[in-house]
Write an enzyme that holds these catalytic residues in place. Structure first.
Site, PDB file in Angstrom:
ATOM      1  N   VAL A   1      30.575 -36.241 -11.794  1.00 31.33           N
ATOM      2  CA  VAL A   1      31.681 -36.137 -10.668  1.00 31.33           C
ATOM      3  C   VAL A   1      32.941 -36.076 -11.151  1.00 31.33           C
ATOM      4  O   VAL A   1      33.458 -36.740 -12.415  1.00 31.33           O
ATOM      5  CB  VAL A   1      31.181 -37.188  -9.874  1.00 31.33           C
ATOM      6  CG1 VAL A   1      32.631 -37.348  -8.372  1.00 31.33           C
ATOM      7  CG2 VAL A   1      30.271 -37.744 -10.028  1.00 31.33           C
TER       8      VAL A   1
ATOM      9  N   ASP B   1      30.149 -40.300 -15.346  1.00 32.44           N
ATOM     10  CA  ASP B   1      28.946 -40.106 -15.669  1.00 32.44           C
ATOM     11  C   ASP B   1      28.370 -41.150 -14.282  1.00 32.44           C
ATOM     12  O   ASP B   1      28.270 -42.039 -14.416  1.00 32.44           O
ATOM     13  CB  ASP B   1      27.820 -39.917 -16.994  1.00 32.44           C
ATOM     14  CG  ASP B   1      26.760 -39.979 -16.753  1.00 32.44           C
ATOM     15  OD1 ASP B   1      25.957 -40.145 -15.966  1.00 32.44           O
ATOM     16  OD2 ASP B   1      26.177 -40.618 -17.960  1.00 32.44           O
ATOM     17  N   HIS B   2      27.490 -39.956 -12.886  1.00 30.41           N
ATOM     18  CA  HIS B   2      27.317 -40.753 -11.808  1.00 30.41           C
ATOM     19  C   HIS B   2      26.509 -41.774 -12.562  1.00 30.41           C
ATOM     20  O   HIS B   2      26.066 -42.692 -11.616  1.00 30.41           O
ATOM     21  CB  HIS B   2      27.433 -40.281 -11.082  1.00 30.41           C
ATOM     22  CG  HIS B   2      27.989 -40.669  -9.181  1.00 30.41           C
ATOM     23  ND1 HIS B   2      27.827 -42.352  -9.370  1.00 30.41           N
ATOM     24  CD2 HIS B   2      28.177 -39.699  -8.678  1.00 30.41           C
ATOM     25  CE1 HIS B   2      28.454 -41.976  -8.014  1.00 30.41           C
ATOM     26  NE2 HIS B   2      28.509 -40.981  -7.472  1.00 30.41           N
ATOM     27  N   ARG B   3      25.753 -42.233 -13.122  1.00 31.18           N
ATOM     28  CA  ARG B   3      24.399 -42.627 -13.817  1.00 31.18           C
ATOM     29  C   ARG B   3      25.046 -44.160 -14.051  1.00 31.18           C
ATOM     30  O   ARG B   3      24.213 -45.039 -13.309  1.00 31.18           O
ATOM     31  CB  ARG B   3      23.832 -42.381 -15.311  1.00 31.18           C
ATOM     32  CG  ARG B   3      22.950 -41.613 -14.760  1.00 31.18           C
ATOM     33  CD  ARG B   3      22.733 -40.911 -15.971  1.00 31.18           C
ATOM     34  NE  ARG B   3      22.993 -40.637 -17.092  1.00 31.18           N
ATOM     35  CZ  ARG B   3      22.656 -40.160 -18.090  1.00 31.18           C
ATOM     36  NH1 ARG B   3      21.136 -40.162 -18.896  1.00 31.18           N
ATOM     37  NH2 ARG B   3      23.384 -39.967 -19.427  1.00 31.18           N
TER      38      ARG B   3
ATOM     39  N   PRO C   1      25.384 -37.383 -14.604  1.00 26.08           N
ATOM     40  CA  PRO C   1      25.497 -35.919 -12.902  1.00 26.08           C
ATOM     41  C   PRO C   1      26.446 -36.121 -13.567  1.00 26.08           C
ATOM     42  O   PRO C   1      27.748 -37.597 -13.540  1.00 26.08           O
ATOM     43  CB  PRO C   1      24.515 -36.829 -12.306  1.00 26.08           C
ATOM     44  CG  PRO C   1      23.843 -38.175 -13.296  1.00 26.08           C
ATOM     45  CD  PRO C   1      23.717 -37.881 -14.715  1.00 26.08           C
TER      46      PRO C   1
END
Lengths: 469, 366
Positions: A265, A439-441, A263
């Site tokens: 951002v 990577d928003h993880r 995901p």
């Protein structure tokens, strides 16, 4: 009478099976001399020019530039006696490009025969191992045993079955001699059997099954191998169709994998980099940097490396299988590079351990190697974080997609002179924009923001490059 | 240490040169050469012919008519100089790149192609011209040459042997063993090393810490470095070395300082490991241009002569092409013929199996 000759792609380097047509040096209708360069071919070993095997007029180029051609496949046709008047279609049984060795296992061209028929073999050096050689016809017991389909002319037309005539890719059959013998006795054409043995080897059982009544013939693998001729613009549809392959294909797969796995951002910051540009020009005249290129990218890379040291989590990857976040204690700094063959991202191994002059030299070499198309696969693997320098194209920024396996990518926009509030007054300053996708993880907004702010801060005030070193 | 990194020949007496890259005749205290314009024209013709053979063979490979070709481009002077120093009673032991020596020894270039076309495992009778078969194994021919020279010594023959090898082979055990034997037995052999700076992709500095010719001193015989792109200097140096061998003074190592202008073979891409700038500097030292410049400037030859040589070279190329295409394909079963001089039962069995397998196919074309 005109005399037409095909020329097939030879094995240019001891055991090659294919080559890519880099560029044609002649076009249809051109008169060519013997040994005049006609085409540039790139193989797995080298890019080479092929000199014309004939003097005459080019009647047909069989493949477009950029296409990959199998060894043994015709690439160009000539009229070696252009004074004649007949059209190529009047000579349907051109023997050129014959792939059938006149003697088993031997390749090479014999002397022209008395009838004026000359066999042109182009497969010297390929040997039987290439797998691209057309097989010789079996003895008549195998009634359907077909001529090598790509070159039907050499074998008498009567022997060419309708099925075989449609074949475009050769079928390589693996079968041991006793199985071949059995097939011959049973009248089974080995080429239409799908082998069940190791690597598709046709076994005794396969032959016996094929010989039993009522079985359906397996379709030989064929049409997928037809080389695309669709490179050209089609005026009817006003569309051009370009085969997806090579770097474009790899890029697409990587981008889709990244975009739909991590995901993304993206955050932006605009910053006055005037002091950094001044620093760069001072470094250029410093003896330590003699002979290496000092670019703004060098200072951006340095700032990023220092920011990574302050925020190690940004330099990590998501191991979904192990359910672990892998934080790396080394930085393999990727630099996205536009090359003649497309986008590639080679990386500088252990960039965080390099001195500034070493980093400058590594950047320069990486870009030069990439532009020459000589980047080794190992140089594109195991990157940990990437910079994409879109500013060189004159744009201000973008939302980059992560290089797969990495957690952050920094986009460096164009440096422009702009009105800017500087020390309480409007001044003309050198301003640029940075974008950071992460990577928003792994990376939350706070970490991403702090990291980006640190990079920007160091470039707005390069004194911090020293204080944080 | 700088010398070890890239030993550059100087203009001093240790680098024998008689014709500069600009075509100026220069003198050397140890190697004088009395040579007429006619002889220089002959050498020019040799150089051009040899280059034309190489160009045509390279083209034939690109056209699929040869499986492989090892180009000698750039090494013409080294080979013609040494080749013309050899007399009929001398025996040459080549690598796989000595097309120029073969030409000087009177071997029809067509016969060189059989090996590269896969129609022959040799191609010529070594005794007919005193020119051994091409040796693919790196450096082993130096031992053959030494053994042959020791035979000459014992038989009382009046010739000498010349072993050809490259800078890469200088690292081989065989070559060093040959040096030991030749030295200890004072064998009438000349070790002619064409140092073309690259052993495929391996540069000279990975072969040696001292100039190669100086290695001879450690083995106990003289070594000399000659400008390998200067046909006159190579001729003078190899003549003297051969004379020395014939008169019983033992071996000499000649290092011909030259450059492989092309790829190692047609399967190689030198742009992956060599700098273009290096090639450019060597282009200025071209072995043929300097002879042409000298002949033109000295009035030793005119435009008519150069045009005649060009025409003759084209005729040779046409001969080579036609001869290549006409090379007869051997029967595949002959593969078994020359494995053992007196045969073997296992081989006989395998030959029968192979024959049966081949018979399982219809004759091609029917």
């Amino acid at each position: 009478m005109p005399t037409y000759r095909d020329f097939s792609l030879p094995d240019l380097g001891e055991g090659l099976t294919e080559g890519e047509i880099l560029s044609w040096l002649v076009k249809e209708g051109d008169a060519v001399a013997l040994n005049q360069p006609i085409v540039e071919i790139e193989t797995a070993k080298a890019a080479v020019e092929i000199p014309s095997p004939y003097a005459g007029v080019v009647t047909k180029l069989h493949h477009a530039e950029g296409e990959t051609v199998d060894v043994g496949s015709p690439i160009i046709s000539f009229d070696t006696d252009p004074a004649g008047a007949a059209a190529p279609d009047d000579a349907p049984t051109i023997q050129g490009g014959d792939l059938v060795p006149s003697e088993p296992g031997i390749v090479g061209s014999p002397a022209p025969t008395a009838g004026g028929e000359e066999k042109i073999s182009v497969l010297v050096g390929t040997g039987p191992k290439s797998g691209k050689l057309t097989r010789r016809a079996r003895k008549p017991a195998a009634a359907a045993a077909a001529a090598p389909a790509r070159q039907p002319a050499r074998v008498s037309a009567a022997a060419v079955g309708a099925r075989a005539a449609k074949l475009v890719g050769e079928v390589r059959v693996l079968a041991k001699p006793p199985v071949r013998k059995l097939a011959r006795e049973l009248g089974v054409d080995l080429r239409v059997i799908v082998g069940s043995g190791h690597n598709g080897t046709v076994t005794r059982a396969d032959v016996e099954a094929a010989a039993s009544p009522g079985r359906a013939l397996a379709e030989p693998p064929t049409l997928a191998a037809v080389p695309s001729q669709a490179l050209d613009f089609d005026p009817a549809t006003r569309e051009q169709r370009i085969p997806i392959k090579g770097v474009r294909k790899a890029t697409a797969a990587a981008m889709v994998a990244s975009a739909f796995t991590a995901p993304h951002v993206t955050e932006f910051v605009t910053v006055d980099v005037t002091p950094t540009m001044d620093l760069a020009s001072r470094l250029r005249s410093h003896p330590d940097f003699e002979g290496v290129k000092v670019s703004p990218l060098l200072l951006v890379a340095r700032a990023l490396l220092l920011a990574v040291r302050r925020h190690p989590m940004i330099n990590s990857s998501w191991d979904d299988a192990a359910q672990e976040i892998v934080v790396k204690d080394y930085v393999n700094l990727g630099i996205a590079a536009a090359t003649p063959r497309g986008l590639i991202v080679p990386n500088i191994k252990d960039a965080d351990s390099l001195s500034m002059p070493q980093l400058a030299a590594a950047l320069e070499s990486l870009v030069a190697v990439a532009r020459d198309g000589r980047t080794a696969p190992a140089d594109m693997q195991h990157g940990t974080i990437t910079i994409t320098n879109v500013g060189v194209f004159g744009v201000d920024g973008g939302t980059p997609i992560l290089n797969p396996g990495e957690s952050a990518i920094l986009c460096f926009g164009a440096v422009r002179e702009q009105p800017w509030v500087h020390e309480g007054a409007i001044a003309i300053r050198k301003v640029t924009q940075f974008a950071l996708s992460f990577d928003h993880r792994i990376v939350d907004g706070q970490l991403g923001s702090e990291f980006l702010a640190d990079v920007a801060g160091m470039l707005a005030d390069p004194w911090q490059l020293v204080s944080w070193s | 240490m700088t010398e070890a990194l890239r030993p550059q020949p100087s203009e001093g007496p240790e680098f024998v040169q008689l014709l500069t890259p600009e075509g100026e005749r220069v003198a050397h205290p140890d190697y004088d050469l009395e040579i007429s314009d006619e002889e220089i024209r002959g050498l020019y013709r040799d150089l051009l012919m040899v280059r034309r053979i190489d160009t045509e063979a390279t083209a034939l490979q690109r056209q699929g008519e040869l499986g492989l070709w090892a180009s000698l481009l750039g090494q013409e002077a080294a080979q013609v100089g040494a080749g013309r120093a050899l007399t009929a009673s001398d025996f040459a032991f080549p690598t796989y790149r000595e097309h120029g020596v073969a030409f000087c020894k009177g071997v029809d270039p067509v016969t060189l192609l059989g090996l590269f076309r896969g129609t022959s495992q040799g191609g010529w009778d070594p005794y007919q011209n005193g020119f051994g078969l091409y040796t693919i194994v790196i450096g082993s021919q130096t031992l053959h040459a030494t053994g042959y020279a020791m035979g000459l010594q014992r038989d009382g023959g009046d010739g000498a042997a010349m072993a050809f090898f490259g800078d890469g082979a200088s690292s081989q055990g065989d070559v060093n063993e040959a040096f030991v034997w030749a030295s200890v037995f004072n064998a009438p052999v000349v070790f002619f090393c064409q140092n073309n700076q690259w052993a495929i992709s391996e540069p000279l500095e990975k072969q040696t810490r001292i100039p190669l010719y100086r290695r001879a001193q450690g083995f106990g015989f003289p070594g000399v470095r000659v400008d390998g792109n200067d046909v006159l200097a190579v001729l003078a140096v190899t003549r003297q070395a051969l004379a020395r061998a014939r008169e019983g003074s033992g071996p000499t190592l000649v290092e011909a300082w030259t450059y492989r202008m092309g790829a190692h073979t047609t399967s190689d891409d030198p742009t992956r490991y060599r700098l273009a700038a290096e090639l450019e500097t060597w282009k200025l030292k071209d072995p043929i241009e300097r002879v042409k410049a000298h002949l033109s400037r000295s009035g030793g030859a005119d435009a008519t002569f150069f045009a005649e040589v060009d025409t003759a070279a084209d005729e040779l190329a046409a001969h080579l092409r036609a001869g290549c295409l006409a090379l007869p394909d051997p029967d595949p079963i002959t593969l078994f013929d020359n494995v053992y001089a007196e045969g073997s039962s296992l081989l006989d069995e395998e030959r029968e199996q192979c024959a049966a397998y081949l018979a399982s196919f219809a004759a091609a074309g029917h």
